[in-house]
Structures are given as structure tokens and as C-alpha cells.
Motif scaffolding. Structure first.
Motif, PDB file in Angstrom:
ATOM      1  N   ARG A  78     108.294  49.602  -7.852  1.00 34.77           N
ATOM      2  CA  ARG A  78     107.256  50.439  -8.451  1.00 34.77           C
ATOM      3  C   ARG A  78     106.119  50.674  -7.452  1.00 34.77           C
ATOM      4  O   ARG A  78     105.616  51.792  -7.327  1.00 34.77           O
ATOM      5  CB  ARG A  78     106.716  49.774  -9.716  1.00 34.77           C
ATOM      6  CG  ARG A  78     105.695  50.623 -10.470  1.00 34.77           C
ATOM      7  CD  ARG A  78     105.028  49.838 -11.580  1.00 34.77           C
ATOM      8  NE  ARG A  78     104.225  48.741 -11.058  1.00 34.77           N
ATOM      9  CZ  ARG A  78     102.999  48.924 -10.556  1.00 34.77           C
ATOM     10  NH1 ARG A  78     102.456  50.136 -10.489  1.00 34.77           N
ATOM     11  NH2 ARG A  78     102.312  47.891 -10.107  1.00 34.77           N
ATOM     12  N   LEU A  79     105.745  49.627  -6.732  1.00 32.33           N
ATOM     13  CA  LEU A  79     104.656  49.747  -5.771  1.00 32.33           C
ATOM     14  C   LEU A  79     104.977  50.737  -4.651  1.00 32.33           C
ATOM     15  O   LEU A  79     104.084  51.416  -4.145  1.00 32.33           O
ATOM     16  CB  LEU A  79     104.331  48.372  -5.175  1.00 32.33           C
ATOM     17  CG  LEU A  79     103.535  47.415  -6.059  1.00 32.33           C
ATOM     18  CD1 LEU A  79     103.477  46.035  -5.433  1.00 32.33           C
ATOM     19  CD2 LEU A  79     102.119  47.938  -6.300  1.00 32.33           C
ATOM     20  N   VAL A  80     106.239  50.806  -4.243  1.00 29.22           N
ATOM     21  CA  VAL A  80     106.619  51.734  -3.165  1.00 29.22           C
ATOM     22  C   VAL A  80     107.182  53.043  -3.717  1.00 29.22           C
ATOM     23  O   VAL A  80     107.812  53.812  -2.996  1.00 29.22           O
ATOM     24  CB  VAL A  80     107.627  51.084  -2.191  1.00 29.22           C
ATOM     25  CG1 VAL A  80     107.021  49.870  -1.527  1.00 29.22           C
ATOM     26  CG2 VAL A  80     108.936  50.735  -2.891  1.00 29.22           C
ATOM     27  N   GLN A  81     106.949  53.285  -5.010  1.00 28.70           N
ATOM     28  CA  GLN A  81     107.327  54.546  -5.666  1.00 28.70           C
ATOM     29  C   GLN A  81     108.834  54.789  -5.640  1.00 28.70           C
ATOM     30  O   GLN A  81     109.298  55.907  -5.411  1.00 28.70           O
ATOM     31  CB  GLN A  81     106.574  55.715  -5.033  1.00 28.70           C
ATOM     32  CG  GLN A  81     105.058  55.567  -5.122  1.00 28.70           C
ATOM     33  CD  GLN A  81     104.304  56.703  -4.467  1.00 28.70           C
ATOM     34  OE1 GLN A  81     104.812  57.809  -4.375  1.00 28.70           O
ATOM     35  NE2 GLN A  81     103.093  56.432  -4.008  1.00 28.70           N
ATOM     36  N   LEU A  82     109.606  53.721  -5.904  1.00 30.33           N
ATOM     37  CA  LEU A  82     111.061  53.843  -5.997  1.00 30.33           C
ATOM     38  C   LEU A  82     111.580  53.307  -7.332  1.00 30.33           C
ATOM     39  O   LEU A  82     112.733  52.897  -7.438  1.00 30.33           O
ATOM     40  CB  LEU A  82     111.743  53.093  -4.839  1.00 30.33           C
ATOM     41  CG  LEU A  82     111.687  53.764  -3.466  1.00 30.33           C
ATOM     42  CD1 LEU A  82     112.381  52.890  -2.427  1.00 30.33           C
ATOM     43  CD2 LEU A  82     112.323  55.150  -3.481  1.00 30.33           C
TER      44      LEU A  82
ATOM     45  N   GLU B 239     101.210  57.030   2.556  1.00 31.39           N
ATOM     46  CA  GLU B 239     101.791  56.057   1.634  1.00 31.39           C
ATOM     47  C   GLU B 239     101.560  54.626   2.116  1.00 31.39           C
ATOM     48  O   GLU B 239     101.228  53.736   1.334  1.00 31.39           O
ATOM     49  CB  GLU B 239     103.282  56.316   1.444  1.00 31.39           C
ATOM     50  CG  GLU B 239     103.581  57.574   0.647  1.00 31.39           C
ATOM     51  CD  GLU B 239     105.024  57.640   0.177  1.00 31.39           C
ATOM     52  OE1 GLU B 239     105.659  56.578   0.054  1.00 31.39           O
ATOM     53  OE2 GLU B 239     105.511  58.749  -0.062  1.00 31.39           O
ATOM     54  N   LEU B 240     101.747  54.393   3.413  1.00 25.82           N
ATOM     55  CA  LEU B 240     101.547  53.045   3.953  1.00 25.82           C
ATOM     56  C   LEU B 240     100.090  52.607   3.827  1.00 25.82           C
ATOM     57  O   LEU B 240      99.795  51.464   3.456  1.00 25.82           O
ATOM     58  CB  LEU B 240     101.973  52.997   5.421  1.00 25.82           C
ATOM     59  CG  LEU B 240     103.433  52.704   5.732  1.00 25.82           C
ATOM     60  CD1 LEU B 240     103.648  52.695   7.239  1.00 25.82           C
ATOM     61  CD2 LEU B 240     103.865  51.375   5.140  1.00 25.82           C
TER      62      LEU B 240
ATOM     63  N   ARG C  18      96.320  48.871  -1.893  1.00 23.48           N
ATOM     64  CA  ARG C  18      96.657  48.382  -3.231  1.00 23.48           C
ATOM     65  C   ARG C  18      97.109  46.921  -3.202  1.00 23.48           C
ATOM     66  O   ARG C  18      96.774  46.147  -4.092  1.00 23.48           O
ATOM     67  CB  ARG C  18      97.742  49.268  -3.854  1.00 23.48           C
ATOM     68  CG  ARG C  18      97.206  50.594  -4.378  1.00 23.48           C
ATOM     69  CD  ARG C  18      98.253  51.363  -5.143  1.00 23.48           C
ATOM     70  NE  ARG C  18      99.204  52.033  -4.263  1.00 23.48           N
ATOM     71  CZ  ARG C  18     100.514  51.895  -4.323  1.00 23.48           C
ATOM     72  NH1 ARG C  18     101.051  51.080  -5.216  1.00 23.48           N
ATOM     73  NH2 ARG C  18     101.304  52.554  -3.508  1.00 23.48           N
ATOM     74  N   LEU C  19      97.865  46.561  -2.170  1.00 20.88           N
ATOM     75  CA  LEU C  19      98.335  45.180  -2.070  1.00 20.88           C
ATOM     76  C   LEU C  19      97.240  44.230  -1.606  1.00 20.88           C
ATOM     77  O   LEU C  19      97.227  43.053  -1.967  1.00 20.88           O
ATOM     78  CB  LEU C  19      99.516  45.097  -1.100  1.00 20.88           C
ATOM     79  CG  LEU C  19     100.820  45.766  -1.532  1.00 20.88           C
ATOM     80  CD1 LEU C  19     101.832  45.731  -0.396  1.00 20.88           C
ATOM     81  CD2 LEU C  19     101.394  45.085  -2.773  1.00 20.88           C
TER      82      LEU C  19
ATOM     83  N   GLN D  46     112.878  53.478   4.348  1.00 21.20           N
ATOM     84  CA  GLN D  46     111.730  52.737   4.851  1.00 21.20           C
ATOM     85  C   GLN D  46     111.009  52.036   3.710  1.00 21.20           C
ATOM     86  O   GLN D  46     110.579  50.881   3.834  1.00 21.20           O
ATOM     87  CB  GLN D  46     110.767  53.678   5.574  1.00 21.20           C
ATOM     88  CG  GLN D  46     109.660  52.907   6.285  1.00 21.20           C
ATOM     89  CD  GLN D  46     108.334  53.619   6.217  1.00 21.20           C
ATOM     90  OE1 GLN D  46     107.950  54.113   5.166  1.00 21.20           O
ATOM     91  NE2 GLN D  46     107.646  53.664   7.330  1.00 21.20           N
ATOM     92  N   ARG D  47     110.880  52.702   2.574  1.00 21.82           N
ATOM     93  CA  ARG D  47     110.211  52.099   1.430  1.00 21.82           C
ATOM     94  C   ARG D  47     111.017  50.928   0.863  1.00 21.82           C
ATOM     95  O   ARG D  47     110.442  49.955   0.375  1.00 21.82           O
ATOM     96  CB  ARG D  47     109.931  53.157   0.362  1.00 21.82           C
ATOM     97  CG  ARG D  47     108.719  54.017   0.701  1.00 21.82           C
ATOM     98  CD  ARG D  47     108.415  55.023  -0.358  1.00 21.82           C
ATOM     99  NE  ARG D  47     109.248  56.212  -0.207  1.00 21.82           N
ATOM    100  CZ  ARG D  47     109.181  57.258  -1.018  1.00 21.82           C
ATOM    101  NH1 ARG D  47     108.347  57.253  -2.042  1.00 21.82           N
ATOM    102  NH2 ARG D  47     109.955  58.303  -0.819  1.00 21.82           N
TER     103      ARG D  47
END
Length: 360
Positions: free
Chosen positions: A121-125, A177-178, A184-185, A142-143
Motif C-alpha cells: 500500500r505504501l508503494v502504491q501497489l 514517489e521516492l 511518509r516513512l 522498483q516499487r
């Protein structure tokens, strides 16, 4: 400054007779985005490998918090690495790739599922759990690699040129995104790249490296606006670099004329290098310009024209302008004292800091 999460204290690494890292020292603060920037072979990946525990060092101490970790094996360090080729398992789906490290640690199945789904969820997958790796795009792979790294909740995430294989548009998207993911992390990212635009766009702090040494450390703005020597200036962004003479504090001579500047702390009549960025030069009439130049060539770069001009002494001046010039015409170049940056020849960061302190 709080206790650094990672410190390098006088680290040296040699392979045979070649020095890979030479007396490298720096501190990494928790929760920031750091970039190691430099050309191939400058030692930036060696630093990453030394932090991860994949490479031993010959001299110096590596600290994690207050603990020396030189002899701590890689699997016991609170770091994870995202490699350039992602190192995903092609025979496993997305879920199994991300869950691999947790399964090795014998985490409970329910906890694995919860942790993997949260990472995706955090990496939008979210929703890609059962997708095969062969069905994923470069950016998606990569995600997945990042998700696999963050499920172990490392204190530091190491990224070794993870964007280099992506096309330009996807690479730009992944930069956003990175950076957003790191915020966020709230964990520390240490990112390796040779792309200066990438470093400037993403970083809280940049370490510019060359030949196994850190040339300059600082914020993107400081690195760009105040390069300490020719290498840093030439490697980070486009520049016009002209030989000059520092007549006295706030007065520099170049191309046979004297100009007011904001630099000081140098010797009277000291030979120096004078830097003006292309975007700080304004095209004017010859009468209004501080320098008179002829327009040699120009290219349209989308957001601006890149115009190459030359003065009477044969110095080349690059100008970035939204106005189109006429090739072969004579024009003036205008700039402000703040646009002039004066550098000593081969000055180190330590010498640069000492000079500024004494001048201020």
C-alpha cells in the motif's frame, strides 16, 4: 545536532594498490534523504556497501548510533539495500518476493500478510499481490524491491542507482514517489547516483564525491550556489568558469574589467576562478550590458534557449534565456554582484569553511 544514526570516521579502503576511499568522514542524521553524487568509480557505491556490511574497510570506524559496527555481519545491521537491478526472484509473485525476508525470520503467517499488504500500500501497489514479476513494468519492479526492503523496518534504506534503468519520464515520476515515500516513512534514505539533476531534486543533503574523497557536503541549494572548487562546480549544473583575479574583498577582475561581487577572505590580487551560472546572465543591448559578446549558436531546450556566446578575449559564455537571440549579432550580458561566485584553485571544504569563518 542530535546523535547521528551513522558516522564514518576516517574510513580508508584499498583494493590492491588502488585507493577506493581515502580518509572519508561524515555524519548521517536520522530521517533525512542523503545522496552520494559523483562520477563512476568515485567510491560512492563502496560507501553504501560498507554501511550494509558487504565490504570491509581497511582503516577507520563505522558507527551506527554509538556502536562500532565494522565487524557486525550484514544480516545483523539495521539497514536494507535496493540494488540497481532490483534483485527480485523471477519465479515468485509480488507477495512472495516482498514476504521473503519475513519468512526467513519465521514471522507468523498472519503478521507476514499484514506487513506485506501494508508495504505494498505504501508503494502504491495494493492489489498487485499475486502479479508475476515478469508482468510488471520497470517502475513497478522498483516499487516491489522497495516494498521488500521496508517490510523489515530498517532504520536506514540504501539505494544503489535504482532509477538508472528507467526511461526519462518514469525516472522523473519515481523521483517524486521516492521522495514522498521517504517523508511518509520517516526513515533515513542514502541514495547513490551520478545524475546531478536527480540529486538536486530529491535530497536534503548531498555529498559530492571524486576519486575516493568527499569534495563538498551540503544542501542542494548550497552545493549549487556555492561550489567550493572547479570539480564541484563543473559536475553540478552548467557553469561559465573564467580565470580572474581577486583585487580585494568584494572586487574581482575578469576579461580585463573589474566587477563588484559578494565574496571575500582571499589574498589581495590572488588568481581565482570566477563562476556565473547560465540562468543568471541576462541578454541586453550592448550599451546596457556589463559584457559585450557575439552570439555563436543557440538551441531550443523547451523551457529556454541555450545560447552560446563569446567575448573579445575568446571566452565562451553560455546563456539560458526565454528570449531568442540572433546568431552572429552583438549583444550585452547583464548580471548582479550576487550572481558572481569566486573560487580559489583546488580549495578543500575544510579550507573553504575556515576562510568563510575568518571573513565573517
Amino acid at each position: 545536532m542530535s546523535q547521528p544514526i551513522i558516522s564514518f570516521n576516517h574510513i580508508t579502503k584499498k583494493i590492491a594498490d588502488e585507493t577506493i576511499l581515502e580518509d572519508v568522514s561524515f555524519d548521517i542524521e536520522e530521517g533525512k534523504f542523503y545522496t552520494l553524487l559523483g562520477p563512476s568509480g568515485c567510491g560512492k557505491t563502496t560507501i553504501l556497501r560498507a554501511i550494509a556490511g558487504f565490504t570491509d574497510v581497511d582503516q577507520g570506524d563505522i558507527l551506527f548510533g554509538e556502536k562500532r559496527i565494522n565487524e557486525v555481519p550484514a544480516n545483523r545491521r539495521q539497514v536494507n539495500t535496493v540494488f540497481q537491478d532490483y534483485a527480485l526472484f523471477p519465479h515468485m509473485n509480488v507477495f512472495d518476493n516482498v514476504a521473503f525476508g519475513l519468512k526467513i525470520k519465521k514471522v507468523a503467517k498472519d503478521k507476514i500478510k499484514e506487513t506485506v499488504y501494508e508495504a505494498l500500500r505504501l508503494v502504491q501497489l495494493a492489489g498487485y499481490e499475486m502479479r508475476e514479476i515478469s508482468e510488471m513494468s520497470g517502475g513497478q519492479r522498483q516499487r516491489v524491491a522497495i516494498a521488500r526492503a521496508i517490510v523489515n523496518k530498517p532504520k536506514v534504506l540504501l539505494l544503489d542507482e535504482p532509477l538508472s534503468a528507467l526511461d526519462l519520464k518514469l525516472r522523473t515520476d519515481m523521483q517524486y514517489e521516492l521522495r514522498d515515500l521517504q517523508k511518509r516513512l520517516g526513515i533515513t534514505f542514502i541514495f547513490v547516483t551520478h545524475d546531478q539533476e536527480e540529486a538536486l531534486a530529491m535530497s536534503d543533503q548531498i555529498f559530492v564525491m571524486n576519486q575516493g574523497k568527499i569534495m563538498q557536503k551540503g544542501t542542494p541549494v548550497a552545493i549549487y550556489d556555492e561550489p567550493i572548487n572547479h570539480f564541484v562546480d563543473d559536475f553540478v549544473g552548467e557553469s561559465n568558469i573564467i580565470d580572474g583575479t581577486m583585487i580585494e574583498d568584494n572586487l574581482v577582475e575578469m576579461v580585463g574589467e573589474r566587477f563588484t561581487c559578494v565574496d571575500g577572505g582571499m589574498r589581495v590580487n590572488e588568481p581565482v576562478e570566477v563562476v556565473i551560472r547560465p540562468e543568471d546572465l541576462k541578454l541586453t543591448s550592448v550599451e546596457q550590458g556589463k559584457l559585450s559578446v557575439s552570439v555563436d549558436t543557440q538551441l531550443f531546450r523547451g523551457v529556454h534557449y541555450e545560447i552560446i556566446t563569446s567575448d573579445r578575449q575568446g571566452n565562451e559564455w553560455m546563456v539560458h534565456s526565454t528570449k531568442k537571440a540572433v546568431e552572429g549579432s552583438q549583444v550585452g550580458l547583464s548580471f548582479e554582484p550576487e550572481d558572481i561566485h569566486v573560487m580559489r584553485f583546488n580549495e578543500t571544504e575544510k579550507d573553504f569553511d575556515s576562510r568563510l569563518e575568518s571573513y565573517e
